[in-house]
Write a protein that holds these residues in place. Structure first.
Motif, PDB file in Angstrom:
ATOM      1  N   GLU A  81       3.122   9.881  -5.085  1.00  0.00           N
ATOM      2  CA  GLU A  81       2.918  10.992  -4.183  1.00  0.00           C
ATOM      3  C   GLU A  81       1.451  11.242  -3.888  1.00  0.00           C
ATOM      4  O   GLU A  81       0.951  12.365  -3.921  1.00  0.00           O
ATOM      5  CB  GLU A  81       3.584  12.263  -4.728  1.00  0.00           C
ATOM      6  CG  GLU A  81       5.092  12.130  -4.867  1.00  0.00           C
ATOM      7  CD  GLU A  81       5.740  13.384  -5.401  1.00  0.00           C
ATOM      8  OE1 GLU A  81       5.058  14.394  -5.565  1.00  0.00           O
ATOM      9  OE2 GLU A  81       6.953  13.326  -5.620  1.00  0.00           O
ATOM     10  N   LEU A  82       0.735  10.159  -3.628  1.00  0.00           N
ATOM     11  CA  LEU A  82      -0.684  10.244  -3.294  1.00  0.00           C
ATOM     12  C   LEU A  82      -0.844  10.721  -1.871  1.00  0.00           C
ATOM     13  O   LEU A  82      -0.048  10.383  -0.993  1.00  0.00           O
ATOM     14  CB  LEU A  82      -1.358   8.884  -3.447  1.00  0.00           C
ATOM     15  CG  LEU A  82      -1.307   8.250  -4.841  1.00  0.00           C
ATOM     16  CD1 LEU A  82      -1.910   6.874  -4.786  1.00  0.00           C
ATOM     17  CD2 LEU A  82      -2.076   9.115  -5.819  1.00  0.00           C
ATOM     18  N   GLN A  83      -1.863  11.522  -1.628  1.00  0.00           N
ATOM     19  CA  GLN A  83      -2.159  11.978  -0.273  1.00  0.00           C
ATOM     20  C   GLN A  83      -3.084  10.969   0.376  1.00  0.00           C
ATOM     21  O   GLN A  83      -4.166  10.683  -0.117  1.00  0.00           O
ATOM     22  CB  GLN A  83      -2.842  13.353  -0.338  1.00  0.00           C
ATOM     23  CG  GLN A  83      -1.954  14.442  -0.902  1.00  0.00           C
ATOM     24  CD  GLN A  83      -0.735  14.685  -0.035  1.00  0.00           C
ATOM     25  OE1 GLN A  83      -0.843  14.730   1.186  1.00  0.00           O
ATOM     26  NE2 GLN A  83       0.426  14.819  -0.663  1.00  0.00           N
ATOM     27  N   VAL A  84      -2.644  10.437   1.502  1.00  0.00           N
ATOM     28  CA  VAL A  84      -3.445   9.480   2.246  1.00  0.00           C
ATOM     29  C   VAL A  84      -4.215  10.249   3.319  1.00  0.00           C
ATOM     30  O   VAL A  84      -3.603  10.950   4.134  1.00  0.00           O
ATOM     31  CB  VAL A  84      -2.550   8.408   2.896  1.00  0.00           C
ATOM     32  CG1 VAL A  84      -3.383   7.437   3.715  1.00  0.00           C
ATOM     33  CG2 VAL A  84      -1.756   7.683   1.829  1.00  0.00           C
ATOM     34  N   ARG A 109      -6.086  11.290   6.670  1.00  0.00           N
ATOM     35  CA  ARG A 109      -5.860  10.885   8.063  1.00  0.00           C
ATOM     36  C   ARG A 109      -7.149  10.746   8.788  1.00  0.00           C
ATOM     37  O   ARG A 109      -8.082  11.343   8.684  1.00  0.00           O
ATOM     38  CB  ARG A 109      -5.004  11.907   8.785  1.00  0.00           C
ATOM     39  CG  ARG A 109      -3.619  11.943   8.240  1.00  0.00           C
ATOM     40  CD  ARG A 109      -2.800  12.902   9.025  1.00  0.00           C
ATOM     41  NE  ARG A 109      -1.520  13.049   8.367  1.00  0.00           N
ATOM     42  CZ  ARG A 109      -0.460  13.491   8.978  1.00  0.00           C
ATOM     43  NH1 ARG A 109      -0.507  13.789  10.226  1.00  0.00           N
ATOM     44  NH2 ARG A 109       0.652  13.601   8.327  1.00  0.00           N
ATOM     45  N   ILE A 153       0.837  -1.209   0.000  1.00  0.00           N
ATOM     46  CA  ILE A 153       0.000   0.000   0.000  1.00  0.00           C
ATOM     47  C   ILE A 153       0.869   1.256   0.000  1.00  0.00           C
ATOM     48  O   ILE A 153       0.604   2.217  -0.736  1.00  0.00           O
ATOM     49  CB  ILE A 153      -0.934  -0.007   1.225  1.00  0.00           C
ATOM     50  CG1 ILE A 153      -1.951  -1.144   1.088  1.00  0.00           C
ATOM     51  CG2 ILE A 153      -1.631   1.336   1.405  1.00  0.00           C
ATOM     52  CD1 ILE A 153      -2.749  -1.423   2.338  1.00  0.00           C
ATOM     53  N   VAL A 154       1.913   1.269   0.803  1.00  0.00           N
ATOM     54  CA  VAL A 154       2.745   2.463   0.959  1.00  0.00           C
ATOM     55  C   VAL A 154       3.601   2.735  -0.274  1.00  0.00           C
ATOM     56  O   VAL A 154       3.762   3.889  -0.674  1.00  0.00           O
ATOM     57  CB  VAL A 154       3.631   2.335   2.219  1.00  0.00           C
ATOM     58  CG1 VAL A 154       4.673   3.429   2.283  1.00  0.00           C
ATOM     59  CG2 VAL A 154       2.755   2.355   3.458  1.00  0.00           C
ATOM     60  N   PRO A 197       3.214   2.236  -3.671  1.00  0.00           N
ATOM     61  CA  PRO A 197       2.591   3.007  -4.758  1.00  0.00           C
ATOM     62  C   PRO A 197       2.164   4.409  -4.310  1.00  0.00           C
ATOM     63  O   PRO A 197       2.263   5.362  -5.083  1.00  0.00           O
ATOM     64  CB  PRO A 197       1.361   2.196  -5.156  1.00  0.00           C
ATOM     65  CG  PRO A 197       1.551   0.850  -4.568  1.00  0.00           C
ATOM     66  CD  PRO A 197       2.474   1.014  -3.403  1.00  0.00           C
ATOM     67  N   ALA A 198       1.712   4.514  -3.067  1.00  0.00           N
ATOM     68  CA  ALA A 198       1.288   5.833  -2.572  1.00  0.00           C
ATOM     69  C   ALA A 198       2.457   6.810  -2.572  1.00  0.00           C
ATOM     70  O   ALA A 198       2.309   7.967  -2.981  1.00  0.00           O
ATOM     71  CB  ALA A 198       0.697   5.702  -1.166  1.00  0.00           C
ATOM     72  N   SER A 199       3.634   6.345  -2.146  1.00  0.00           N
ATOM     73  CA  SER A 199       4.785   7.249  -2.139  1.00  0.00           C
ATOM     74  C   SER A 199       5.348   7.442  -3.543  1.00  0.00           C
ATOM     75  O   SER A 199       5.856   8.520  -3.875  1.00  0.00           O
ATOM     76  CB  SER A 199       5.857   6.739  -1.183  1.00  0.00           C
ATOM     77  OG  SER A 199       6.302   5.465  -1.577  1.00  0.00           O
TER      78      SER A 199
END
Length: 46
Positions: A41-44, A46, A33-34, A36-38
């Motif tokens: 540069e996807l905003q996860v 909170r 999960i982390v 591809p998000a990084s």
């Protein structure tokens, strides 16, 4: 010594191994999960 004397130790070892396998599976899922998000540069939220 009979095999019954080893049974609790063997069961404890198998339970510990299952727990570690479950922990590593969680680590792999989190990394999947982390990464591809990084990379994108996807905003996860909170």
């Amino acid at each position: 010594m009979s095999i019954d004397g080893w049974r609790p130790t063997a069961v404890a070892a198998m339970n510990r191994r299952r727990g570690l396998e479950r922990d590593w599976r969680s680590v792999r899922v989190g990394a999947a999960i982390v990464a591809p998000a990084s990379a994108f540069e996807l905003q996860v939220p909170r």
